[in-house]
Design a protein around this motif. Structure first.
Motif, PDB file in Angstrom:
ATOM      1  N   ASN A   1      -1.635   1.094  -0.419  1.00 21.09           N
ATOM      2  CA  ASN A   1      -2.449   1.446   0.753  1.00 21.09           C
ATOM      3  C   ASN A   1      -3.602   2.382   0.379  1.00 21.09           C
ATOM      4  OD1 ASN A   1      -1.067  -0.072   2.541  1.00 21.09           O
ATOM      5  ND2 ASN A   1       0.039   1.619   3.535  1.00 21.09           N
TER       6      ASN A   1
ATOM      7  N   LYS B   1      -6.145   0.140  -1.008  1.00 22.71           N
ATOM      8  CA  LYS B   1      -6.733  -0.771   0.001  1.00 22.71           C
ATOM      9  C   LYS B   1      -7.671  -0.053   0.958  1.00 22.71           C
ATOM     10  CE  LYS B   1      -2.958  -2.710   1.695  1.00 22.71           C
ATOM     11  NZ  LYS B   1      -2.071  -3.524   2.491  1.00 22.71           N
ATOM     12  N   TYR B   2      -7.253   1.158   1.397  1.00 23.47           N
ATOM     13  CA  TYR B   2      -8.040   1.837   2.434  1.00 23.47           C
ATOM     14  C   TYR B   2      -8.897   2.974   1.860  1.00 23.47           C
ATOM     15  CZ  TYR B   2      -4.829  -0.924   5.173  1.00 23.47           C
ATOM     16  OH  TYR B   2      -4.123  -1.985   5.667  1.00 23.47           O
TER      17      TYR B   2
ATOM     18  N   ASP C   1      -5.313  10.172  -0.741  1.00 23.59           N
ATOM     19  CA  ASP C   1      -6.499   9.404  -1.119  1.00 23.59           C
ATOM     20  C   ASP C   1      -7.714   9.961  -0.407  1.00 23.59           C
ATOM     21  OD1 ASP C   1      -7.107   7.866   1.428  1.00 23.59           O
ATOM     22  OD2 ASP C   1      -5.012   7.254   1.108  1.00 23.59           O
TER      23      ASP C   1
ATOM     24  N   ILE D   1      -7.378   7.994   9.023  1.00 27.96           N
ATOM     25  CA  ILE D   1      -6.816   7.407  10.265  1.00 27.96           C
ATOM     26  C   ILE D   1      -7.086   8.401  11.392  1.00 27.96           C
ATOM     27  CG2 ILE D   1      -4.708   6.490  11.367  1.00 27.96           C
ATOM     28  CD1 ILE D   1      -3.547   6.477   8.398  1.00 27.96           C
TER      29      ILE D   1
ATOM     30  N   TYR E   1       1.762  -2.691  13.242  1.00 26.66           N
ATOM     31  CA  TYR E   1       0.632  -1.902  13.748  1.00 26.66           C
ATOM     32  C   TYR E   1      -0.422  -1.748  12.648  1.00 26.66           C
ATOM     33  CZ  TYR E   1      -2.205   1.383  16.254  1.00 26.66           C
ATOM     34  OH  TYR E   1      -3.265   1.964  16.878  1.00 26.66           O
ATOM     35  N   ARG E   2      -1.653  -2.113  13.000  1.00 22.06           N
ATOM     36  CA  ARG E   2      -2.761  -1.957  12.050  1.00 22.06           C
ATOM     37  C   ARG E   2      -3.890  -1.242  12.766  1.00 22.06           C
ATOM     38  NH1 ARG E   2      -2.255  -8.145  10.498  1.00 22.06           N
ATOM     39  NH2 ARG E   2      -2.547  -8.124  12.721  1.00 22.06           N
ATOM     40  N   VAL E   3      -4.471  -0.265  12.080  1.00 18.60           N
ATOM     41  CA  VAL E   3      -5.521   0.517  12.734  1.00 18.60           C
ATOM     42  C   VAL E   3      -6.749  -0.363  12.985  1.00 18.60           C
ATOM     43  CG1 VAL E   3      -7.044   2.522  12.550  1.00 18.60           C
ATOM     44  CG2 VAL E   3      -4.674   2.663  11.744  1.00 18.60           C
TER      45      VAL E   3
ATOM     46  N   SER F   1      -7.602  -4.809   7.881  1.00 18.85           N
ATOM     47  CA  SER F   1      -6.274  -4.918   7.301  1.00 18.85           C
ATOM     48  C   SER F   1      -5.983  -6.362   6.894  1.00 18.85           C
ATOM     49  CB  SER F   1      -5.255  -4.438   8.324  1.00 18.85           C
ATOM     50  OG  SER F   1      -4.029  -4.330   7.710  1.00 18.85           O
TER      51      SER F   1
ATOM     52  N   GLY G   1      -2.949  -7.300   4.658  1.00 16.05           N
ATOM     53  CA  GLY G   1      -1.842  -6.574   5.281  1.00 16.05           C
ATOM     54  C   GLY G   1      -1.466  -7.115   6.654  1.00 16.05           C
ATOM     55  N   ALA G   2      -0.176  -6.999   6.985  1.00 15.21           N
ATOM     56  CA  ALA G   2       0.290  -7.436   8.300  1.00 15.21           C
ATOM     57  C   ALA G   2       0.855  -6.271   9.100  1.00 15.21           C
ATOM     58  CB  ALA G   2       1.340  -8.525   8.132  1.00 15.21           C
ATOM     59  N   GLY G   3       0.674  -5.061   8.599  1.00 14.37           N
ATOM     60  CA  GLY G   3       1.171  -3.873   9.315  1.00 14.37           C
ATOM     61  C   GLY G   3       2.670  -3.676   9.169  1.00 14.37           C
TER      62      GLY G   3
ATOM     63  N   GLY H   1       4.085  -2.758   5.939  1.00 12.27           N
ATOM     64  CA  GLY H   1       4.365  -1.908   4.770  1.00 12.27           C
ATOM     65  C   GLY H   1       4.924  -0.544   5.141  1.00 12.27           C
ATOM     66  N   LEU H   2       4.229   0.193   6.011  1.00 13.30           N
ATOM     67  CA  LEU H   2       4.670   1.564   6.338  1.00 13.30           C
ATOM     68  C   LEU H   2       5.980   1.586   7.125  1.00 13.30           C
ATOM     69  CD1 LEU H   2       1.346   3.482   7.115  1.00 13.30           C
ATOM     70  CD2 LEU H   2       2.817   3.662   5.123  1.00 13.30           C
TER      71      LEU H   2
END
Ligand code: ADP
Length: 484
Positions: A389, A392-393, A417, A422, A435-437, A442, A447-449, A451-452
């Motif tokens: 992440n 990625k972000y 990072d 966010i 959930y993806r911001v 994403s 990402g599909a939300g 991972g976290l």
């Protein structure tokens, strides 16, 4: 109308005392009266007997043979002073007064005199009581014949006075005893009823559930035992109610949890369906296009690349979804073993270094040599996800910082990072599945939300905690803490 027990008890005691006092008074006064009557009677009869005896002795002397017996009787009274202790009169057998002795010289005022004299003439003794005087009439006999009638006037005024005094005394002391008894009764019953009211209040408080207001009536008798019983009963009821409340609360909690779980599950399934539909639609579209334009090499190339990309995405998603639901449903088997944290994190970083460089990012690490007993697979999964992440972000030429240190019995792992960050509103939601911001960004990163959500579950399964701190456009810091 409700009459209180206090009033009833006092009224009962008062009535009882009154009955006892009245009964005693009547009984004793009647006894005194009948004793006095008997005494008076005995005195009168004794007087009459003395007179008769004296008369008989005199009559038996030979020198009075010719003299009238009644005359003799009259003389007898006045000759002998000891016979005159009671005022007396003598009548002949025809009822004529022969002589009399009166203290004040007056003739008696007995209106029934004649009738009583007639009675005496028939040989009967009679009494009449009037104004504190007993009129006594008796025949005087000699040799079986009546020779005269004796009349005695015996004053009973003194004994009547004595009786009256006794009566007054009885009524006075009786009344005083009644008042005293009622006052004592009031004091005693006040104490008694106070304890009864304590118990009554206690029972009412039990009914209302005010268990803290229950009082004990401190007594060493049956009421004391009853009060102890009420307190014991109240404690038991309170305990049972408390237990029931705890049970009800835990039941409510369980219901809430089940409802929440049910809702989450529905949302999860909805999200899964939605997320799976997108890559499948893309794959289907490319497959149809390739079928339609078989000779378009460019399209075929593009199509196969995208189909492969979407398939990878689908595979990753399936993997994460399965992992998540497995963690949710089953008691995940934690295979703990002693590992060196530095070795594991360094190894992950080395593997991922290519990707970091490819994204033109700087990487820094400060990891203590810590040996810890932990599930290695889960730990790897968590760190890979967080670094992934952070890549990625991140922003171009940004940096990633990894730290791991030990403080007392706590181990902290930090992944920071300098990426997009966010915003505050999104921070609490990022651990929710799907959930993806910024969903479009994403999605671009694949990402599909999930991972976290997976990271949080894995950390919590090992009794750890995960926190996030972030500033928009400045960067994000994830910190994980485990107790050892
Ligand atoms: P995804 O697979 O979409 O990355 P995650 O569960 O890992 O899903 O993350 C959820 C969301 O949290 C992401 O869509 C992203 O918007 C945000 N996020 C996660 N990590 C970071 C980070 N280091 N910096 C900024 N945003 C992040």
């Amino acid at each position: 109308m409700k009459i209180g027990i206090k009033f009833k008890l006092i009224a009962f005691t008062g009535s009882l005392l009154l009955v006892v006092i009245l009964f005693l008074s009547v009984f004793v006064l009647n006894g005194i009266k009948s004793y006095q009557d008997k005494e008076d009677e005995a005195i009168l009869f004794k007087q009459k007997d003395m007179f008769e005896q004296y008369f008989s002795e005199r009559s038996s002397l030979g020198n009075n043979g010719t003299r009238d017996k009644a005359e003799l009787a009259r003389g007898s009274i006045f000759n002998k002073p000891w016979l005159r202790t009671i005022p007396a009169s003598v009548y002949d057998t025809k009822g004529e007064l022969l002589s009399g002795f009166k203290v004040d010289g007056k003739l008696n005022e007995n209106k029934e005199k004649n009738t009583m004299i007639e009675y005496a003439m028939q040989g009967k003794v009679s009494f009449a009581k009037k104004d504190g005087v007993i009129y006594f009439y008796s025949p005087i006999k000699y040799k079986n014949g009546i020779v005269a009638i004796l009349e005695l006037e015996y004053s009973v005024k003194e004994s009547a006075l004595f009786y009256d005094n006794i009566k007054k005394m009885f009524y006075g002391t009786g009344f005083a005893a009644l008042i005293f008894g009622v006052i004592l009764g009031i004091i005693y019953f006040f104490n008694l009823t106070r304890d009864i009211y304590i118990m009554k209040d206690s029972v009412e408080n039990i009914q209302r559930g005010n268990f803290h207001k229950i009082q004990l009536a401190n007594r060493n008798d049956e009421l004391g035992e009853l009060s102890k019983g009420i307190v014991f009963m109240s404690n038991t009821i309170e305990k049972n109610i408390e237990e029931l409340k705890v049970e009800r609360d835990s039941l409510n909690n369980a219901i809430d949890k089940l409802k929440k779980m049910d809702k989450e599950q529905k949302e999860f399934i909805g999200n899964v369906t939605h997320e799976f539909k997108t890559p499948i639609t893309i794959i289907k579209a490319y497959a149809e296009l390739i079928g339609m334009y078989e000779n378009d090499l460019c399209l075929i190339n593009d199509g196969t690349t995208n189909i492969s990309k979407e398939c990878d995405r689908l595979a990753t998603m399936v993997d994460k979804v399965l992992n998540l639901s497995a963690l949710e449903k089953y008691d995940f088997e934690i295979r703990k073993k002693e590992v060196n944290l530095k070795e594991i994190i360094d190894e992950i970083c080395a593997r991922i270094m290519g990707k970091i460089k490819k994204n033109d990012l700087t990487f820094k690490s400060n990891i203590e040599d810590i040996i810890v007993t932990i599930d290695e697979e889960s730990l790897r999964h968590v760190i890979i996800n967080l670094i992934d992440n952070a890549i990625k972000y991140n922003r171009p030429s940004g940096s990633i910082d990894i730290e791991c240190h030990k403080n007392g019995n706590k181990i902290t792992i930090i992944v920071a990072d300098t990426g997009i960050g966010i915003c505050k509103e999104d921070l609490p939601k990022i651990f929710e599945p799907f959930y993806r911001v910024e969903s479009h960004r994403s999605r671009e990163t694949g990402g599909a939300g999930l991972g976290l959500a997976l990271v949080k579950k894995l950390v919590e399964k090992q009794q750890g905690t995960i926190n996030v701190d972030s500033k928009l456009n400045e960067g994000t810091i994830f910190s994980i803490e485990f107790s050892i």
